[in-house]
Design a protein around this motif. Structure first.
Motif: not given
Length: 484
Positions: A380, A386, A389, A401, A415
């Motif tokens: 990201f 993020r 997600k 990730d 985040k």
């Protein structure tokens, strides 16, 4: 010979507030899902509301304490009704409908039935109100609280005050302050109303004691949240062109106040509406000269004053027309509302489309769902993306990730905390395929963080682009490793 008053001037015994309430409710429910889109600000609400109360408290110690009460409220609603765009936005719709009803009651008491009805209907049509009417953030709730507290102030100024109403006033101001402490700018506006109406010493004493108590309760939040001021470091310094909007609003409000023919010492729509419109706007401008803070949503509640003044102006026009055109005068308000609705229809439609916001988190998540392969890595840029997600974790099942070292829940952040650049580089090089979620070219900012520069440079050097989709302000790019 006995003269008969025009029909339009006869007092109406039926309450007028249900009409603006239902009108605003209808405007809010219209296109509520915005084609099933959620943008980055609402994504913050969504992901935090999905955490446990312990995790929320942990996060508030690090970031976003100013919205703590709102997040806890939304957590409760998500627990009861489940996450979704309706649960996310319906509180704002209901809150603004309550605000419209309060404007109608205030307008009717101070300037007559038509003024109350006109003001209540006008609130829901204001473009800024229509934007935040369907926003999963606390600003509409603050507006409702400001409307209720202003109605309570008008009630006590009309001689119907008592300990219960003063307690309700203080409690409402306190709640608004806990939702967003800049809402306390309503207090100097209320003080201006007391000055305008030449309130007595007893009234001033009660108001000052109640307001001071509410402010004192909010003060710890104000002091604590100032330590998290980096969150608003992105707000640009005040410029002249940013003042155009407030100047236009003040001009419209001033015209409504003149039509109301305000007099010093008299409680009127102008005495309540003009300070409520002008004082928060001017105060925020002054504060922004010290530290950049100027965002219209912080003083959205000031538009209650504008709506009240518009209603007062319409009421004055209808009263002026009634003696000569008694039948036609009763059509002034419906015609004005219809014309305004037609004129604003393009904006109404635009604000209910995904394009009305910077981006769409859900659209990007669906893109990932369609492009991913089990075992892919995902990055990201910036890390705040993020949220794609966090709002739609099911879309990322089977995808790792690879830059994340500590989750947002564990770190008490929005985040998460990413690994150091060297580890991110090694993690990228260990993958054959990488999905990159970032901003679309139109809204993307230059890469600044060192971690993000490493991500970009490694992808450009060792990978090739096999897919690049831009959808509703976000971009999902698929990279494949070059060579062995």
């Amino acid at each position: 010979m006995t003269s008969t008053s025009p029909t339009v001037a006869r007092p109406c015994r039926l309450p007028v507030w249900p009409i603006p309430l239902l009108w605003t409710l209808g405007l809010g429910l219209w296109g509520l899902s915005r084609q099933h889109s959620v943008w980055r600000d609402e994504a913050a609400t969504w992901q935090v509301a999905g955490r446990s109360t312990t995790e929320i408290r942990h996060m508030l110690g690090q970031v976003d304490a100013v919205h703590g009460l709102y997040y806890l409220l939304m957590h409760g609603l998500f627990e009861l009704f489940g996450p979704g765009t309706t649960t996310l936005r319906l509180p704002s719709v209901l809150a603004m409908a309550v605000a419209a009803a309060c404007v109608a009651v205030i307008g009717r008491r101070l300037a007559g039935t038509w003024a109350g009805l006109g003001g209540g209907l006008a609130l829901g049509l204001l473009p800024a109100v229509q934007f935040y009417l369907q926003e999963g953030r606390p600003y509409a709730l603050v507006a409702a609280g400001a409307a209720i507290s202003t109605l309570l102030l008008v009630t006590v100024l009309q001689g119907r005050g008592g300990a219960v109403r003063w307690a309700a006033y203080g409690g409402t101001v306190l709640t608004c302050g806990l939702l967003n402490w800049l809402s306390l700018l309503m207090l100097p506006a209320h003080a201006a109303t007391l000055i305008w109406t030449r309130a007595g010493r007893r009234m001033w004493t009660r108001w000052a004691a109640t307001s001071a108590s509410a402010t004192a309760c909010v003060l710890p939040l104000i002091l604590f949240s100032r330590g998290q001021s980096d969150q608003i470091s992105w707000i640009p310094p005040l410029t002249w062109h940013m003042l155009i909007g407030p100047v236009v609003l003040l001009a419209i409000g001033g015209l409504g106040a003149l039509l109301d023919r305000p007099r010093r010492g008299r409680l009127s729509a102008a005495a309540v509406g003009l300070p409520l419109l002008a004082v928060p706007q001017i105060a925020l401008i002054v504060l922004s000269l010290i530290k950049p803070l100027f965002l219209d949503r912080y003083v959205l509640f000031s538009l209650l004053g504008l709506a009240l003044l518009i209603g007062a102006g319409l009421g004055a026009a209808i009263r002026a027309a009634a003696p000569r055109f008694p039948r036609a005068s009763r059509w002034i308000l419906p015609v004005v509302v219809a014309v305004a609705m037609v004129a604003l229809l393009p904006q109404c439609l635009a604000k209910r489309s995904p394009a009305s916001r910077v981006d769409d988190v859900l659209a990007a998540a669906e893109d990932v769902r369609g492009l991913k392969k089990t075992g892919d890595g995902v990055l990201f840029i910036p890390a705040a993306r993020r949220d794609t997600k966090l709002v739609s974790p099911d879309a990322f099942v089977g995808v790792r990730d690879i830059a994340l070292a500590e989750s947002p829940e564990e770190s008490g952040t929005l985040k998460g905390i990413e690994a150091d650049p060297a580890r991110i580089r090694a993690a990228i090089l260990s993958r054959r395929r990488i999905l990159l979620v970032t901003d679309a070219a139109k809204v993307a900012r230059p890469v600044a963080a060192e971690r993000d520069r490493v991500k970009t440079s490694v992808l450009e050097e060792y990978f090739t682009v096999v897919s690049d989709d831009q959808v509703r302000g976000r971009r999902v790019t698929v990279y494949e490793r070059i060579g062995p």
